[in-house]
Scaffold this motif. Sequence first.
Motif, PDB file in Angstrom:
ATOM      1  N   GLN A   1      36.206 -24.300  35.784  1.00 37.57           N
ATOM      2  CA  GLN A   1      34.931 -24.927  35.459  1.00 37.57           C
ATOM      3  C   GLN A   1      34.591 -25.970  36.516  1.00 37.57           C
ATOM      4  OE1 GLN A   1      33.343 -23.762  32.931  1.00 37.57           O
ATOM      5  NE2 GLN A   1      31.693 -25.186  32.473  1.00 37.57           N
ATOM      6  N   VAL A   2      33.337 -25.993  36.905  1.00 44.55           N
ATOM      7  CA  VAL A   2      32.857 -26.951  37.895  1.00 44.55           C
ATOM      8  C   VAL A   2      31.669 -27.690  37.302  1.00 44.55           C
ATOM      9  CG1 VAL A   2      31.833 -27.242  40.178  1.00 44.55           C
ATOM     10  CG2 VAL A   2      33.620 -25.512  39.813  1.00 44.55           C
ATOM     11  N   GLN A   3      31.684 -28.983  37.416  1.00 44.65           N
ATOM     12  CA  GLN A   3      30.537 -29.783  37.007  1.00 44.65           C
ATOM     13  C   GLN A   3      29.900 -30.386  38.245  1.00 44.65           C
ATOM     14  OE1 GLN A   3      32.177 -32.486  34.051  1.00 44.65           O
ATOM     15  NE2 GLN A   3      31.484 -31.135  32.417  1.00 44.65           N
ATOM     16  N   LEU A   4      28.583 -30.336  38.280  1.00 46.71           N
ATOM     17  CA  LEU A   4      27.828 -30.805  39.440  1.00 46.71           C
ATOM     18  C   LEU A   4      26.880 -31.924  39.021  1.00 46.71           C
ATOM     19  CD1 LEU A   4      26.860 -27.294  40.881  1.00 46.71           C
ATOM     20  CD2 LEU A   4      28.802 -28.732  41.546  1.00 46.71           C
ATOM     21  N   VAL A   5      26.850 -32.975  39.821  1.00 44.38           N
ATOM     22  CA  VAL A   5      25.976 -34.113  39.533  1.00 44.38           C
ATOM     23  C   VAL A   5      25.208 -34.464  40.789  1.00 44.38           C
ATOM     24  CG1 VAL A   5      25.818 -36.493  38.765  1.00 44.38           C
ATOM     25  CG2 VAL A   5      27.555 -34.978  37.776  1.00 44.38           C
ATOM     26  N   GLU A   6      23.893 -34.300  40.723  1.00 46.74           N
ATOM     27  CA  GLU A   6      23.039 -34.631  41.857  1.00 46.74           C
ATOM     28  C   GLU A   6      22.607 -36.090  41.802  1.00 46.74           C
ATOM     29  OE1 GLU A   6      21.573 -30.438  40.483  1.00 46.74           O
ATOM     30  OE2 GLU A   6      22.170 -32.319  39.568  1.00 46.74           O
ATOM     31  N   SER A   7      22.297 -36.628  42.956  1.00 47.81           N
ATOM     32  CA  SER A   7      21.762 -37.983  43.035  1.00 47.81           C
ATOM     33  C   SER A   7      20.945 -38.113  44.308  1.00 47.81           C
ATOM     34  CB  SER A   7      22.881 -39.018  43.004  1.00 47.81           C
ATOM     35  OG  SER A   7      23.748 -38.846  44.111  1.00 47.81           O
ATOM     36  N   GLY A   8      20.156 -39.179  44.378  1.00 49.99           N
ATOM     37  CA  GLY A   8      19.414 -39.495  45.590  1.00 49.99           C
ATOM     38  C   GLY A   8      17.931 -39.230  45.533  1.00 49.99           C
ATOM     39  N   GLY A   9      17.473 -38.560  44.502  1.00 52.42           N
ATOM     40  CA  GLY A   9      16.057 -38.289  44.399  1.00 52.42           C
ATOM     41  C   GLY A   9      15.264 -39.539  44.044  1.00 52.42           C
ATOM     42  N   ARG A  10      14.060 -39.626  44.590  1.00 52.88           N
ATOM     43  CA  ARG A  10      13.173 -40.742  44.282  1.00 52.88           C
ATOM     44  C   ARG A  10      11.795 -40.440  44.818  1.00 52.88           C
ATOM     45  NH1 ARG A  10      12.640 -44.447  48.624  1.00 52.88           N
ATOM     46  NH2 ARG A  10      14.046 -44.063  50.380  1.00 52.88           N
ATOM     47  N   SER A  11      10.877 -41.372  44.643  1.00 51.76           N
ATOM     48  CA  SER A  11       9.517 -41.227  45.160  1.00 51.76           C
ATOM     49  C   SER A  11       9.431 -41.814  46.564  1.00 51.76           C
ATOM     50  CB  SER A  11       8.535 -41.952  44.240  1.00 51.76           C
ATOM     51  OG  SER A  11       8.503 -41.349  42.964  1.00 51.76           O
ATOM     52  N   VAL A  12       8.827 -41.042  47.464  1.00 50.24           N
ATOM     53  CA  VAL A  12       8.681 -41.475  48.857  1.00 50.24           C
ATOM     54  C   VAL A  12       7.297 -41.091  49.358  1.00 50.24           C
ATOM     55  CG1 VAL A  12      11.150 -41.295  49.379  1.00 50.24           C
ATOM     56  CG2 VAL A  12       9.653 -39.300  49.747  1.00 50.24           C
ATOM     57  N   GLN A  13       6.995 -41.561  50.562  1.00 56.06           N
ATOM     58  CA  GLN A  13       5.734 -41.216  51.214  1.00 56.06           C
ATOM     59  C   GLN A  13       5.948 -40.021  52.133  1.00 56.06           C
ATOM     60  OE1 GLN A  13       2.660 -42.913  50.866  1.00 56.06           O
ATOM     61  NE2 GLN A  13       3.693 -43.959  49.175  1.00 56.06           N
ATOM     62  N   ALA A  14       4.875 -39.300  52.396  1.00 58.15           N
ATOM     63  CA  ALA A  14       4.938 -38.193  53.348  1.00 58.15           C
ATOM     64  C   ALA A  14       5.454 -38.695  54.692  1.00 58.15           C
ATOM     65  CB  ALA A  14       3.574 -37.553  53.503  1.00 58.15           C
ATOM     66  N   GLY A  15       6.352 -37.923  55.281  1.00 58.80           N
ATOM     67  CA  GLY A  15       6.958 -38.308  56.543  1.00 58.80           C
ATOM     68  C   GLY A  15       8.273 -39.036  56.414  1.00 58.80           C
ATOM     69  N   ASP A  16       8.582 -39.498  55.212  1.00 56.52           N
ATOM     70  CA  ASP A  16       9.846 -40.211  54.982  1.00 56.52           C
ATOM     71  C   ASP A  16      11.025 -39.241  54.935  1.00 56.52           C
ATOM     72  OD1 ASP A  16       8.656 -42.878  52.745  1.00 56.52           O
ATOM     73  OD2 ASP A  16       8.528 -42.596  54.921  1.00 56.52           O
ATOM     74  N   SER A  17      12.191 -39.832  54.853  1.00 55.22           N
ATOM     75  CA  SER A  17      13.435 -39.053  54.739  1.00 55.22           C
ATOM     76  C   SER A  17      14.175 -39.425  53.467  1.00 55.22           C
ATOM     77  CB  SER A  17      14.340 -39.321  55.945  1.00 55.22           C
ATOM     78  OG  SER A  17      13.729 -38.896  57.148  1.00 55.22           O
ATOM     79  N   LEU A  18      14.948 -38.480  52.974  1.00 57.14           N
ATOM     80  CA  LEU A  18      15.822 -38.705  51.818  1.00 57.14           C
ATOM     81  C   LEU A  18      17.099 -37.920  52.032  1.00 57.14           C
ATOM     82  CD1 LEU A  18      13.798 -38.301  48.475  1.00 57.14           C
ATOM     83  CD2 LEU A  18      14.984 -40.349  49.287  1.00 57.14           C
ATOM     84  N   ARG A  19      18.174 -38.410  51.467  1.00 58.07           N
ATOM     85  CA  ARG A  19      19.404 -37.632  51.430  1.00 58.07           C
ATOM     86  C   ARG A  19      19.840 -37.461  49.982  1.00 58.07           C
ATOM     87  NH1 ARG A  19      25.483 -38.487  53.940  1.00 58.07           N
ATOM     88  NH2 ARG A  19      25.660 -39.970  52.217  1.00 58.07           N
ATOM     89  N   LEU A  20      19.923 -36.229  49.563  1.00 62.33           N
ATOM     90  CA  LEU A  20      20.440 -35.909  48.243  1.00 62.33           C
ATOM     91  C   LEU A  20      21.932 -35.628  48.343  1.00 62.33           C
ATOM     92  CD1 LEU A  20      17.685 -33.464  46.928  1.00 62.33           C
ATOM     93  CD2 LEU A  20      17.726 -35.969  46.866  1.00 62.33           C
ATOM     94  N   SER A  21      22.624 -35.977  47.276  1.00 63.20           N
ATOM     95  CA  SER A  21      24.057 -35.690  47.182  1.00 63.20           C
ATOM     96  C   SER A  21      24.328 -34.897  45.922  1.00 63.20           C
ATOM     97  CB  SER A  21      24.871 -36.984  47.155  1.00 63.20           C
ATOM     98  OG  SER A  21      24.684 -37.741  48.323  1.00 63.20           O
TER      99      SER A  21
END
Length: 124
Positions: A1-21
Amino acid sequence: QVQLVESGGRSVQAGDSLRLSCAASGRTFSRYAMAWFRQAPGKERDFVVVITPSGVSTYYTDSVKGRFTISRDNAKNTVYLQMNSLKPEDTAIYYCAAGYYSSNYYFSNSYDYWGQGTQVTVSS
């Protein structure tokens, strides 16, 4: 069994960067291909990118090529999605998925485990 937990999402402006984990539990993380899918409001869940268990190969959907980069750290049981030059059309819930690598990697039913998703909102 594998459990996955995402993080890093948020509101940004066009052209910005984000890193999801996406952090995975269990000892078998390095056996699995890891993928990111996304689902925009009122639309189906779409394939974004997959990385093979070793991390050697990656495959992207055309709309994110050159802007998004997937990577993984098998020692940390974590996969990352670096998103640059974000556009409003990238707005979606982003899901991490794990499964044994298949040539049908772009199909959601190729993956056995899913995270709960993280919201990314890009405003113009």
